[in-house]
Enzyme design. Structure first.
Site, mmCIF file in Angstrom:
data_model
loop_
_atom_site.group_PDB
_atom_site.id
_atom_site.type_symbol
_atom_site.label_atom_id
_atom_site.label_comp_id
_atom_site.label_asym_id
_atom_site.label_seq_id
_atom_site.Cartn_x
_atom_site.Cartn_y
_atom_site.Cartn_z
ATOM 1 N N GLU A 135 -1.972 -5.932 8.317
ATOM 2 C CA GLU A 135 -1.176 -5.337 9.382
ATOM 3 C C GLU A 135 -1.756 -5.586 10.766
ATOM 4 O OE1 GLU A 135 0.591 -1.494 6.878
ATOM 5 O OE2 GLU A 135 -0.497 -1.178 8.747
ATOM 6 N N ASP A 158 0.833 -1.200 0.000
ATOM 7 C CA ASP A 158 0.000 0.000 0.000
ATOM 8 C C ASP A 158 0.868 1.250 0.000
ATOM 9 O OD1 ASP A 158 0.928 -0.053 2.603
ATOM 10 O OD2 ASP A 158 -1.045 -0.145 3.541
ATOM 11 N N GLU A 217 8.674 -4.733 10.996
ATOM 12 C CA GLU A 217 9.063 -3.404 10.513
ATOM 13 C C GLU A 217 9.449 -2.480 11.647
ATOM 14 O OE1 GLU A 217 7.618 0.386 7.755
ATOM 15 O OE2 GLU A 217 6.401 -1.438 7.809
#
Length: 294
Positions: free
Chosen positions: A127, A56, A194
């Site tokens: 996510e 995204d 991340e």
């Protein structure tokens, strides 16, 4: 204008889930990169990467949005479809955009099915932990491979205090650990870590049995991912600390277009080798016919 169809490299087989698991088992680093269209996918194919994520992040790097939040499912499917046409061997993952999976298991499965059916993706990514764990389980149980994502999750960056590293306190690191284990138990085939401290990733890796792809999580993960436009120097936005630039593609593009513009303005382009000819007799006949028409 013509192009040569993209064909699989003779020495490389398509990446599969069993091969990804084997790479983790053998300790072979996994290479993942984002791509958002046919040309970038072709680059990823020819470079020999293992996985391609239609992230995204394309909302910002390709579509010009100020964040990843505004991009729609329709736009993501369009980008993924273009990338699919440029790929043969890498495993293709579609990134479920904000608002496409949070409401219910049914919504999550339907969105995942669009990526697979309409865009030809091999898997999807979502996510966070929390309710996303149940969404991941529902997608996996529907028969679609799903990748989890913990640590800094850009779709909910505001709730995390902005685009900041996560897991820098014991409590926050434990939250990352809980989310990672929960997503693994929900049936995810892989995880993205991340922007978490390398030392935290080091502690977590022995507890994770599925491949872990890091982005700003140190070298202990099973593989690495970078955003296409960051690593090639195409995107001018603020680059995160973990993004290493391997080229200055935008600089080369600007230089090329500037040179073209200069030659057009000075009469240097087009030159005779860039034009087409006509048989002199046909030209003369054309002139006569044109004169009669006038």
């Amino acid at each position: 204008m013509s192009t040569v169809p993209n064909t699989p490299t003779a020495e490389r087989l398509p990446m599969t889930l069993p091969r990804l698991a084997e790479k983790k088992h053998l300790g072979e680093p996994i290479v993942m990169v984002t791509a958002y269209d046919y040309p970038s996918a072709q680059v990823a194919e020819e470079a020999g990467v293992d996985l391609v994520l239609v992230g995204d992040s394309g909302a910002m790097t390709v579509l010009g949005y100020p964040s990843t939040v505004p991009v729609s499912m329709d736009e993501m499917v369009m980008l993924a479809s273009a990338a699919r046409r440029g790929l043969r061997t890498p495993f293709l993952v579609g990134d479920l955009p904000f608002g496409s999976y949070e409401a219910s298991d049914e919504q999550a499965v339907a969105s995942a099915q669009r990526f697979v059916k309409e865009a030809g993706c091999d898997a999807v990514k979502l996510e966070r932990g929390g309710t996303s764990v149940q969404r991941a389980r529902a997608i996996a149980e529907s028969g679609i491979p799903v990748m989890g994502h913990v640590g800094l999750t850009p779709q909910t960056a505001t709730a995390l205090g902005g685009y900041r590293a996560q897991g820098r306190t014991a409590d926050r690191a434990l939250r990352v650990a809980e989310d990672a284990v929960a997503l693994q138990e929900a049936g995810c085939f892989a995880l993205v870590f991340e922007a978490i401290p390398a030392a935290v990733a080091d502690e977590l890796m022995p507890r994770i049995d599925i491949p872990v792809i890091g982005i700003g999580a140190g070298a202990a993960t099973d593989g690495q991912v970078l955003v296409f436009h960051d690593l090639l120097g195409i995107y001018e936005g603020i680059a995160p600390r973990f993004a290493k630039r391997y080229a200055d593609v935008k600089g080369e593009m600007v230089a090329g277009v500037r040179a073209y513009a200069e030659e057009v303005r000075t009469g240097g382009f087009p030159s005779p080798e860039h034009t087409y000819s006509i048989d002199p007799e046909e030209l003369e006949r054309f002139r006569r016919e044109l004169g009669r028409a006038a």
